[in-house]
Write a protein that holds these residues in place. Structure first.
Motif, PDB file in Angstrom:
ATOM      1  N   VAL A  49      28.555  31.753  40.792  1.00 21.90           N
ATOM      2  CA  VAL A  49      28.292  32.882  40.217  1.00 21.90           C
ATOM      3  C   VAL A  49      29.204  33.176  39.092  1.00 21.90           C
ATOM      4  O   VAL A  49      28.689  33.590  37.832  1.00 21.90           O
ATOM      5  CB  VAL A  49      28.840  33.985  41.256  1.00 21.90           C
ATOM      6  CG1 VAL A  49      28.679  35.417  40.896  1.00 21.90           C
ATOM      7  CG2 VAL A  49      28.118  33.728  42.674  1.00 21.90           C
ATOM      8  N   PHE A  50      30.621  32.752  39.083  1.00 20.12           N
ATOM      9  CA  PHE A  50      31.438  32.576  37.695  1.00 20.12           C
ATOM     10  C   PHE A  50      30.666  31.822  36.708  1.00 20.12           C
ATOM     11  O   PHE A  50      30.560  32.202  35.488  1.00 20.12           O
ATOM     12  CB  PHE A  50      32.784  32.041  38.173  1.00 20.12           C
ATOM     13  CG  PHE A  50      33.397  31.854  37.086  1.00 20.12           C
ATOM     14  CD1 PHE A  50      34.324  33.046  36.125  1.00 20.12           C
ATOM     15  CD2 PHE A  50      33.869  30.719  36.596  1.00 20.12           C
ATOM     16  CE1 PHE A  50      35.109  32.830  35.210  1.00 20.12           C
ATOM     17  CE2 PHE A  50      34.601  30.608  35.490  1.00 20.12           C
ATOM     18  CZ  PHE A  50      35.109  31.714  34.703  1.00 20.12           C
ATOM     19  N   GLU A  51      30.319  30.625  36.989  1.00 21.28           N
ATOM     20  CA  GLU A  51      29.698  29.801  35.715  1.00 21.28           C
ATOM     21  C   GLU A  51      28.394  30.179  35.264  1.00 21.28           C
ATOM     22  O   GLU A  51      28.257  30.263  33.965  1.00 21.28           O
ATOM     23  CB  GLU A  51      29.442  28.195  36.464  1.00 21.28           C
ATOM     24  CG  GLU A  51      30.744  27.605  36.945  1.00 21.28           C
ATOM     25  CD  GLU A  51      30.516  26.487  37.631  1.00 21.28           C
ATOM     26  OE1 GLU A  51      29.312  26.157  37.997  1.00 21.28           O
ATOM     27  OE2 GLU A  51      31.580  25.585  38.021  1.00 21.28           O
ATOM     28  N   ALA A  52      27.652  30.939  35.929  1.00 16.04           N
ATOM     29  CA  ALA A  52      26.334  31.801  35.423  1.00 16.04           C
ATOM     30  C   ALA A  52      26.861  32.792  34.717  1.00 16.04           C
ATOM     31  O   ALA A  52      26.265  33.087  33.550  1.00 16.04           O
ATOM     32  CB  ALA A  52      25.775  32.197  36.655  1.00 16.04           C
ATOM     33  N   ALA A  53      28.042  33.585  35.016  1.00 17.66           N
ATOM     34  CA  ALA A  53      28.270  34.655  34.116  1.00 17.66           C
ATOM     35  C   ALA A  53      29.019  34.500  32.837  1.00 17.66           C
ATOM     36  O   ALA A  53      28.978  35.187  31.703  1.00 17.66           O
ATOM     37  CB  ALA A  53      28.946  35.643  34.943  1.00 17.66           C
ATOM     38  N   ASP A 249      35.742  42.891  39.960  1.00 16.14           N
ATOM     39  CA  ASP A 249      34.691  43.527  40.954  1.00 16.14           C
ATOM     40  C   ASP A 249      33.801  42.033  41.143  1.00 16.14           C
ATOM     41  O   ASP A 249      33.591  41.897  42.333  1.00 16.14           O
ATOM     42  CB  ASP A 249      33.786  44.558  40.284  1.00 16.14           C
ATOM     43  CG  ASP A 249      34.167  45.781  40.313  1.00 16.14           C
ATOM     44  OD1 ASP A 249      35.455  45.953  41.189  1.00 16.14           O
ATOM     45  OD2 ASP A 249      33.948  46.658  39.707  1.00 16.14           O
ATOM     46  N   GLY A 250      33.439  41.364  40.067  1.00 18.38           N
ATOM     47  CA  GLY A 250      32.592  40.138  40.403  1.00 18.38           C
ATOM     48  C   GLY A 250      33.300  39.216  41.183  1.00 18.38           C
ATOM     49  O   GLY A 250      32.335  38.840  42.240  1.00 18.38           O
ATOM     50  N   GLY A 251      34.428  38.899  41.268  1.00 19.50           N
ATOM     51  CA  GLY A 251      35.003  37.832  41.848  1.00 19.50           C
ATOM     52  C   GLY A 251      35.194  38.363  43.406  1.00 19.50           C
ATOM     53  O   GLY A 251      34.928  37.703  44.767  1.00 19.50           O
ATOM     54  N   GLN A 252      35.753  39.576  43.440  1.00 19.96           N
ATOM     55  CA  GLN A 252      36.047  40.364  44.728  1.00 19.96           C
ATOM     56  C   GLN A 252      34.626  40.529  45.487  1.00 19.96           C
ATOM     57  O   GLN A 252      34.880  40.091  46.548  1.00 19.96           O
ATOM     58  CB  GLN A 252      36.787  41.478  44.443  1.00 19.96           C
ATOM     59  CG  GLN A 252      38.035  41.426  43.919  1.00 19.96           C
ATOM     60  CD  GLN A 252      39.282  40.989  44.741  1.00 19.96           C
ATOM     61  OE1 GLN A 252      39.652  41.640  45.468  1.00 19.96           O
ATOM     62  NE2 GLN A 252      39.495  39.530  44.699  1.00 19.96           N
ATOM     63  N   SER A 253      33.734  40.756  44.925  1.00 18.68           N
ATOM     64  CA  SER A 253      32.390  40.952  45.460  1.00 18.68           C
ATOM     65  C   SER A 253      31.964  39.811  46.058  1.00 18.68           C
ATOM     66  O   SER A 253      31.196  39.677  47.302  1.00 18.68           O
ATOM     67  CB  SER A 253      31.228  41.505  44.693  1.00 18.68           C
ATOM     68  OG  SER A 253      31.809  42.965  44.231  1.00 18.68           O
ATOM     69  N   ALA A 254      31.953  38.588  45.247  1.00 13.85           N
ATOM     70  CA  ALA A 254      31.431  37.179  45.707  1.00 13.85           C
ATOM     71  C   ALA A 254      32.400  36.554  46.976  1.00 13.85           C
ATOM     72  O   ALA A 254      31.730  36.237  47.606  1.00 13.85           O
ATOM     73  CB  ALA A 254      31.598  36.157  44.717  1.00 13.85           C
ATOM     74  N   ILE A 255      33.593  36.821  46.822  1.00 14.98           N
ATOM     75  CA  ILE A 255      34.599  36.616  47.997  1.00 14.98           C
ATOM     76  C   ILE A 255      34.067  37.313  49.389  1.00 14.98           C
ATOM     77  O   ILE A 255      33.996  36.634  50.221  1.00 14.98           O
ATOM     78  CB  ILE A 255      35.860  36.865  47.681  1.00 14.98           C
ATOM     79  CG1 ILE A 255      36.548  35.899  46.747  1.00 14.98           C
ATOM     80  CG2 ILE A 255      36.858  36.586  48.861  1.00 14.98           C
ATOM     81  CD1 ILE A 255      37.728  36.170  45.878  1.00 14.98           C
ATOM     82  N   ALA A 256      34.013  38.630  49.151  1.00 15.64           N
ATOM     83  CA  ALA A 256      33.498  39.302  50.225  1.00 15.64           C
ATOM     84  C   ALA A 256      31.977  39.008  50.875  1.00 15.64           C
ATOM     85  O   ALA A 256      31.835  39.182  52.084  1.00 15.64           O
ATOM     86  CB  ALA A 256      33.604  40.836  49.959  1.00 15.64           C
ATOM     87  N   ALA A 257      31.225  38.420  50.021  1.00 14.70           N
ATOM     88  CA  ALA A 257      29.894  38.277  50.658  1.00 14.70           C
ATOM     89  C   ALA A 257      29.923  36.883  51.469  1.00 14.70           C
ATOM     90  O   ALA A 257      28.802  36.519  51.847  1.00 14.70           O
ATOM     91  CB  ALA A 257      28.987  38.631  49.348  1.00 14.70           C
TER      92      ALA A 257
END
Length: 273
Positions: A49-53, A249-257
């Motif tokens: 997700v991070f690499e794509a962004a 938000d991006g990383g926090q949402s990815a961790i929560a998911a």
């Protein structure tokens, strides 16, 4: 013929020499992290997700927290994601890292055989459970590797030094969490594990979570960018972008998911800057 070939070789060499230094192949950072973030599958879930962004590749070195901090202190890495807050703050205070930020948390659990020879099941205090294990000289497998989990284990033992006993019941593996769980289960031993690795671990055999929920078993993770003043080669812009992503938000949402077997193993708790 030779003149034409020489001209072609020169043109190719020139084209390589003037290739932009910011080419995509150079857009990567090295993250020194713990075995739990790797073994649990968290990085497999969130790094794409991070690499794509951002277009920044992340290369992970997964070791115990103590080793990760030493590696970063030596300049072998751009950013840390680890879980031993006191040691992390000492790293920053010594000038090796930029300010530390909370990212997420989970907890530690005491694993043991279901027949529970030390009688610790349901004990609300990890220290009391460990004291019972020591009193019974029931087998206990420790990572013994200065990792975040090992540091937490040492705090939980408190005034009791397990190595003061005969030594035959207390085994230090010097290994990562997965290897220590394998060793502990093979010898019918108790083991302190982070919950995420235990959830993802396949070889549970007859072992189960016996003790959990004690406040000292809380397990906080933090991110630190390595200080470029100490190591000028650090890719500080890219590393800072990763740290910012994890705590926003991006990383926090990815961790929560992220889940393992339907259970959420990490809980984001970064404080906005």
């Amino acid at each position: 013929m030779w003149t034409k070939c020489a001209g072609l070789i020169f043109a190719l060499a020139l084209s390589v020499s003037v290739m932009p230094t910011g080419a995509k192949a150079e857009q990567f950072i090295v993250v020194q992290s713990t075995t739990s973030t790797q073994n649990s599958g968290l990085f497999d879930a969130i790094l794409p997700v991070f690499e794509a962004a951002t277009g920044i590749e992340v290369r992970v070195v997964a070791v115990g927290t103590g080793q990760a901090l030493r590696n970063a202190q030596n300049g072998d890495g751009d950013v840390l994601l680890v879980h031993a807050k006191a040691a992390e703050q000492a790293f920053v205070d010594a000038g090796y890292g930029l300010p530390r930020r909370d990212v997420m948390y989970n907890d530690f659990v005491l694993i043991g055989p279901k027949d529970d020879p030390a009688g610790i099941r349901g004990t609300r205090s990890a220290a009391k459970a460990l004291a019972r294990i020591a009193a019974q000289k029931a087998p206990f497998a420790s990572r013994g590797d200065d990792s975040g989990t090992h540091k937490a284990e040492m705090r939980m033992w408190g005034a009791l030094d397990p190595t003061d006993a005969s030594g035959t019941w207390y085994r230090e593996t010097g290994s990562g969490m997965g290897a220590t769980l394998n060793t502990g289960i093979a010898m019918g031993a108790y083991v302190l594990s982070d919950r995420a690795t235990w959830l993802a671990f396949g070889n549970k055999a007859d072992h189960d979570v016996l003790v959990e929920g004690d406040p000292p078993m809380f397990n906080q993770y933090g991110v630190i960018v390595v200080n470029p003043a100490r190591h000028p080669h650090v890719k500080v812009a890219e590393a800072q972008r990763f740290a910012d992503w994890l705590t926003q938000d991006g990383g926090q949402s990815a961790i929560a998911a992220f889940t393992v077997a339907g259970t959420q193993p990490f809980y984001p708790n970064a404080t906005p800057r």
